[in-house]
Write a protein that holds these residues in place. Structure first.
Motif, PDB file in Angstrom:
ATOM      1  N   ILE A 466       0.910  -1.298  -0.129  1.00  0.00           N
ATOM      2  CA  ILE A 466      -0.123  -0.130   0.001  1.00  0.00           C
ATOM      3  C   ILE A 466       0.791   1.325  -0.123  1.00  0.00           C
ATOM      4  N   PRO A 467       0.692   2.229  -0.924  1.00  0.00           N
ATOM      5  CA  PRO A 467       1.664   3.254  -1.263  1.00  0.00           C
ATOM      6  C   PRO A 467       1.412   4.219   0.199  1.00  0.00           C
ATOM      7  N   ASN A 468       2.410   4.980   0.278  1.00  0.00           N
ATOM      8  CA  ASN A 468       2.409   6.041   1.439  1.00  0.00           C
ATOM      9  C   ASN A 468       2.066   7.365   0.542  1.00  0.00           C
ATOM     10  N   VAL A 469       1.544   8.331   1.292  1.00  0.00           N
ATOM     11  CA  VAL A 469       1.238   9.626   0.639  1.00  0.00           C
ATOM     12  C   VAL A 469       1.707  10.918   1.188  1.00  0.00           C
ATOM     13  N   ILE A 470       2.556  11.703   0.281  1.00  0.00           N
ATOM     14  CA  ILE A 470       2.994  12.935   0.574  1.00  0.00           C
ATOM     15  C   ILE A 470       1.853  14.049   0.215  1.00  0.00           C
ATOM     16  N   GLU A 471       1.332  14.983   1.156  1.00  0.00           N
ATOM     17  CA  GLU A 471       0.407  15.724   0.897  1.00  0.00           C
ATOM     18  C   GLU A 471       0.706  17.204   1.134  1.00  0.00           C
ATOM     19  N   PRO A 472       0.953  17.988   0.050  1.00  0.00           N
ATOM     20  CA  PRO A 472       0.865  19.417   0.254  1.00  0.00           C
ATOM     21  C   PRO A 472      -0.553  19.954  -0.021  1.00  0.00           C
ATOM     22  N   SER A 473      -1.013  20.796   0.918  1.00  0.00           N
ATOM     23  CA  SER A 473      -2.468  21.304   0.709  1.00  0.00           C
ATOM     24  C   SER A 473      -2.548  22.869   1.046  1.00  0.00           C
ATOM     25  N   PHE A 474      -2.839  23.500  -0.102  1.00  0.00           N
ATOM     26  CA  PHE A 474      -2.789  24.868  -0.254  1.00  0.00           C
ATOM     27  C   PHE A 474      -4.260  25.358  -0.098  1.00  0.00           C
ATOM     28  N   GLY A 475      -4.144  26.548   1.231  1.00  0.00           N
ATOM     29  CA  GLY A 475      -5.498  27.454   1.216  1.00  0.00           C
ATOM     30  C   GLY A 475      -5.431  28.368   0.306  1.00  0.00           C
ATOM     31  N   LEU A 476      -5.953  28.307  -0.721  1.00  0.00           N
ATOM     32  CA  LEU A 476      -6.031  29.567  -1.698  1.00  0.00           C
ATOM     33  C   LEU A 476      -6.457  31.048  -1.126  1.00  0.00           C
ATOM     34  N   GLY A 477      -7.474  30.869  -0.340  1.00  0.00           N
ATOM     35  CA  GLY A 477      -7.996  32.131   0.110  1.00  0.00           C
ATOM     36  C   GLY A 477      -7.051  32.898   1.256  1.00  0.00           C
ATOM     37  N   ARG A 478      -6.367  31.965   2.085  1.00  0.00           N
ATOM     38  CA  ARG A 478      -5.518  32.489   3.152  1.00  0.00           C
ATOM     39  C   ARG A 478      -4.401  33.191   2.234  1.00  0.00           C
ATOM     40  N   ILE A 479      -3.818  32.304   1.253  1.00  0.00           N
ATOM     41  CA  ILE A 479      -2.726  32.908   0.605  1.00  0.00           C
ATOM     42  C   ILE A 479      -3.184  34.222  -0.158  1.00  0.00           C
ATOM     43  N   VAL A 480      -4.422  34.361  -0.589  1.00  0.00           N
ATOM     44  CA  VAL A 480      -4.599  35.647  -1.038  1.00  0.00           C
ATOM     45  C   VAL A 480      -4.631  36.693  -0.151  1.00  0.00           C
ATOM     46  N   TYR A 481      -5.228  36.405   0.913  1.00  0.00           N
ATOM     47  CA  TYR A 481      -5.251  37.473   1.917  1.00  0.00           C
ATOM     48  C   TYR A 481      -4.051  37.870   2.101  1.00  0.00           C
ATOM     49  N   ALA A 482      -3.187  36.980   2.437  1.00  0.00           N
ATOM     50  CA  ALA A 482      -1.487  37.576   2.939  1.00  0.00           C
ATOM     51  C   ALA A 482      -0.900  38.213   1.693  1.00  0.00           C
ATOM     52  N   ILE A 483      -1.014  37.824   0.691  1.00  0.00           N
ATOM     53  CA  ILE A 483      -0.509  38.893  -0.393  1.00  0.00           C
ATOM     54  C   ILE A 483      -1.293  40.053  -0.663  1.00  0.00           C
ATOM     55  N   LEU A 484      -2.469  40.127  -0.318  1.00  0.00           N
ATOM     56  CA  LEU A 484      -3.159  41.671  -0.470  1.00  0.00           C
ATOM     57  C   LEU A 484      -2.491  42.468   0.692  1.00  0.00           C
ATOM     58  N   GLU A 485      -2.608  41.901   1.895  1.00  0.00           N
ATOM     59  CA  GLU A 485      -2.007  42.639   2.999  1.00  0.00           C
ATOM     60  C   GLU A 485      -0.561  43.048   2.715  1.00  0.00           C
ATOM     61  N   GLN A 486       0.272  42.200   2.420  1.00  0.00           N
ATOM     62  CA  GLN A 486       1.695  42.415   2.223  1.00  0.00           C
ATOM     63  C   GLN A 486       1.845  43.524   0.931  1.00  0.00           C
ATOM     64  N   SER A 487       0.978  43.300  -0.202  1.00  0.00           N
ATOM     65  CA  SER A 487       1.209  44.215  -1.186  1.00  0.00           C
ATOM     66  C   SER A 487       0.695  45.659  -1.085  1.00  0.00           C
ATOM     67  N   PHE A 488      -0.042  45.716   0.194  1.00  0.00           N
ATOM     68  CA  PHE A 488      -0.740  47.126   0.303  1.00  0.00           C
ATOM     69  C   PHE A 488       0.223  48.137   0.959  1.00  0.00           C
ATOM     70  N   ASN A 489       0.277  49.364   0.471  1.00  0.00           N
ATOM     71  CA  ASN A 489       1.187  50.148   0.711  1.00  0.00           C
ATOM     72  C   ASN A 489       0.526  51.694   0.504  1.00  0.00           C
ATOM     73  N   PHE A 490       1.180  52.894   1.015  1.00  0.00           N
ATOM     74  CA  PHE A 490       0.671  54.190   0.698  1.00  0.00           C
ATOM     75  C   PHE A 490       2.152  54.888   0.479  1.00  0.00           C
ATOM     76  N   ARG A 491       1.572  55.983  -0.404  1.00  0.00           N
ATOM     77  CA  ARG A 491       2.571  56.952  -0.594  1.00  0.00           C
ATOM     78  C   ARG A 491       3.240  57.563   0.489  1.00  0.00           C
ATOM     79  N   GLU A 492       4.624  57.868   0.412  1.00  0.00           N
ATOM     80  CA  GLU A 492       5.201  58.405   1.662  1.00  0.00           C
ATOM     81  C   GLU A 492       4.847  59.637   1.836  1.00  0.00           C
ATOM     82  N   ASN A 493       4.430  59.870   3.083  1.00  0.00           N
ATOM     83  CA  ASN A 493       3.843  61.192   3.665  1.00  0.00           C
ATOM     84  C   ASN A 493       2.514  61.443   3.349  1.00  0.00           C
TER      85      ASN A 493
END
Length: 621
Positions: A466-493
């Motif tokens: 019986i094979p063993n299984v390695i599972e990478p599982s990605f939560g796309l919504g959480r990744i989208v949220y993290a990208i949105l937050e880290q990509s957010f910025n505002f102009r200096e001053n």
């Protein structure tokens, strides 16, 4: 020496501005907003949808294409026997507490964590030794898996309903997170909305193995929606009841968990947070993947390989390296199917959030479905020499069994197939002496159901496993949220001039097209360039309104469009345009004929930057 940035404090301080921009630009919004919305359900607007789709395409290229992994598509509605066999029906639970006066429900581990975090914000108010105790609880709460242990902590920390502070909470009890439903008008077929996509890959294993010519290793993926009836959904896209996942199930021979491609990532130095480091209260450490595997911190090189590939993917989509870590599951929080698991956590304004789980599921799932269904979910490996042996073979009267056990027949066949040699001999003796054999407390075989039980000699050129299984599982919504937050910025001053700075591959639109003046000729030229870009697969947006060019730039910056093309009087003379970089606000002058090639280079080459463009084309003021 470079000053260390407190990314958590930065993200937290700008959250209100971020949330305002997300809502104003319809990146995502609560489902059925006009009816007051529903907790834990969100709709993506044009920008959010485009980012998510681009993320999925980058994921497909990075994992499926580069690692030769197949993709299948399966129903989100899955019959109950699947999740009964997998253990989800019995064990896919979180502990919750209730305010019995208001009926409010809380996930108890998160409630305790929130209380501790709030207390630690004001260490001067704590008694002697209290800070150390709080940190100890916070570091080890993942190990707790008994209701009475949670009750003891609620009592120790004097926790009450946070929204009605005088109200006491109930004892902790388990709550199953799956949504159940009935299929068909008679309602006699129970089903669940899938809480993960993985089980459909396991139930299709036989056909997938055949598709891959019976050879291991191989991988299969599913991208799609999953559902969890979260006790207390909150924090935007971070804890929701319907979400999208991208999962890979990579099948390997348990006798050979040495990944041939591990050498491609073994020298990567990644931030890992092993369980021993967590429970000691120390910070995550940087370590080469090769060293982590050799020291046994990461269980095997297949896990190490997918940890490395995931680390590279996080960099590719633009997550800051200091906001990434791989945290190993504590023993008490390990999923019932896993023997080792690491989460890629991304730092957000809400703290470290699990966005990817990379688990070694061993042979748990295939074993469970084989036992339950009676189907053989084996792979085979060639033996060095033929093997001769004797086995006890049972021939069944399957017609009589089907009439007797009906809907339970598959489960009964699974129990028979799972009998050991010793149990088969016991069955033979019992049938001959008593005329029946109890498989368990529920099912008994009679003499009429057994055609024969006999020993046969077999010769094998290969052996099944019986094979063993390695599972990478990605939560796309959480990744989208993290990208949105880290990509957010505002102009200096100027905090009123907010903008998103996405990687060009992720950006919802790559280019905005603007006429400097709304003349008929300039507007037509904008439309001609739009046609050129779209024919070459480049998403773009035009803005031919009457407002000033500065205001047009500002509102397209808010949408995260990385490049702006302006058509002006000189364009009409020499077929050149200005190309503006939204992040730096610098512009160059270049021919229209070279625009497609430049933008495609940005889309396909992650190392290509606006500095490369400036080397070829003159800055324009």
């Amino acid at each position: 020496m470079e000053k260390k940035v407190n990314h958590h404090a930065r993200l937290k301080s700008q959250r209100s501005l971020f949330e305002d921009l997300v809502k104003r630009r319809f990146v995502y919004i609560q489902t059925a907003e006009i009816y007051g919305g529903v907790a834990g359900l969100y709709d993506y607007g044009p920008i959010g949808t485009a980012i998510k789709n681009n993320l999925v395409q980058m994921w497909r290229t990075h994992f499926l294409l580069e690692d030769d992994i197949n993709e299948i598509s399966c129903t989100t509605l899955v019959p109950q026997p699947v999740f009964k066999a997998s253990g989800h029906e019995q064990r896919f639970n979180d502990f919750m507490v209730k305010d019995e006066k208001t009926n409010e429900a809380f996930r108890v581990d998160k409630l305790i964590e929130d209380v501790i975090e709030k207390k630690l914000e004001n260490p001067k108010k704590l008694k002697a030794g209290e800070e150390d105790r709080l940190k100890e609880i916070f570091a080890t709460i993942g190990n707790i898996n008994k209701g009475e242990d949670f009750d003891a902590l609620v009592e120790e920390l004097k926790i009450r309903n946070p929204t009605a502070k005088k109200n006491k909470l109930s004892k902790a009890y388990e709550f199953n997170l799956m949504f159940s439903t009935q299929v068909g008008p008679s309602g006699n077929c129970k089903a669940y909305l899938r809480p993960e996509t993985a089980q459909s890959i396991f139930t299709n294993f036989k056909r997938l193995l055949e598709f891959n010519n019976g050879k291991l290793p191989f991988g299969t993926s599913i991208i799609g929606s999953a559902y969890r009836n979260e006790i207390a959904p909150r924090n935007g896209l971070l804890r929701v009841r319907e979400f999208e996942m991208a999962e890979i199930e990579y099948f390997v021979d348990p006798q050979n968990k040495s990944c041939d491609k591990f050498s491609l990532v073994e020298d990567l130095e990644v931030r890992i947070f092993p369980r021993e480091v967590q429970t000691s209260g120390k910070e995550a450490i940087m370590m080469k993947l090769k060293d982590a595997v050799e020291k046994g911190i990461i269980a095997n090189s297949y896990l190490g390989y997918f940890i490395g590939r995931t680390w590279l993917f996080a960099h590719l989509i633009g997550v800051h390296p200091e906001c990434l870590r791989f945290r190993q599951h504590l023993s008490g929080e390990m999923a019932h199917y896993a023997c080792d698991c690491w989460d890629l956590e991304i730092l957000t304004s809400y703290g470290w959030i699990e966005c990817v789980g990379i688990a070694d599921r061993s042979a748990y799932d295939l074993n469970a479905h084989m036992k339950s269904s009676g189907d053989k979910l084996h792979a085979s490996r060639k033996l060095p020499e033929p093997r001769v042996f004797q086995v006890t073979e049972i021939q069944l009267n399957k017609g009589l069994m089907g009439k007797t056990f009906k809907r339970d027949n598959a489960e009964v066949l699974g129990l028979v197939n799972a009998l050991t040699e010793a149990q088969k001999k016991e069955l033979k003796t019992a049938i001959e002496s008593e005329g029946k054999f109890a498989l368990n407390d529920q099912f008994t075989l009679t003499k009429e159901m057994i055609k024969s039980v006999k020993e046969v000699t077999k010769t094998e050129q290969s052996e099944k496993f019986i094979p063993n299984v390695i599972e990478p599982s990605f939560g796309l919504g959480r990744i989208v949220y993290a990208i949105l937050e880290q990509s957010f910025n505002f102009r200096e001053n100027d905090k009123q001039r907010c903008f998103f700075s996405f990687k060009p591959q992720l950006a919802p639109f790559k280019v905005v097209l603007l006429p400097l003046i709304n003349t008929k000729e300039m507007t037509q030229k904008v439309m001609d360039i739009e046609t050129l870009l779209r024919k070459n697969g480049i998403s773009c947006k035009k803005d031919i309104g009457t407002t000033t060019i500065g205001k047009k730039y500002a509102r397209t910056d808010e949408m995260g469009i990385p490049f702006g093309v302006t058509v002006d009087e000189q364009t009409m003379k020499d077929e050149t345009i200005t190309l503006r970089n939204a992040l730096s606000m610098e512009q160059v002058r270049m021919p229209i004929a070279e625009l497609v090639g430049i933008v495609q280079r940005f889309m396909n080459d992650g190392d290509y930057t606006f500095e490369n463009v400036k080397e070829k084309y003159p800055l324009f003021n």
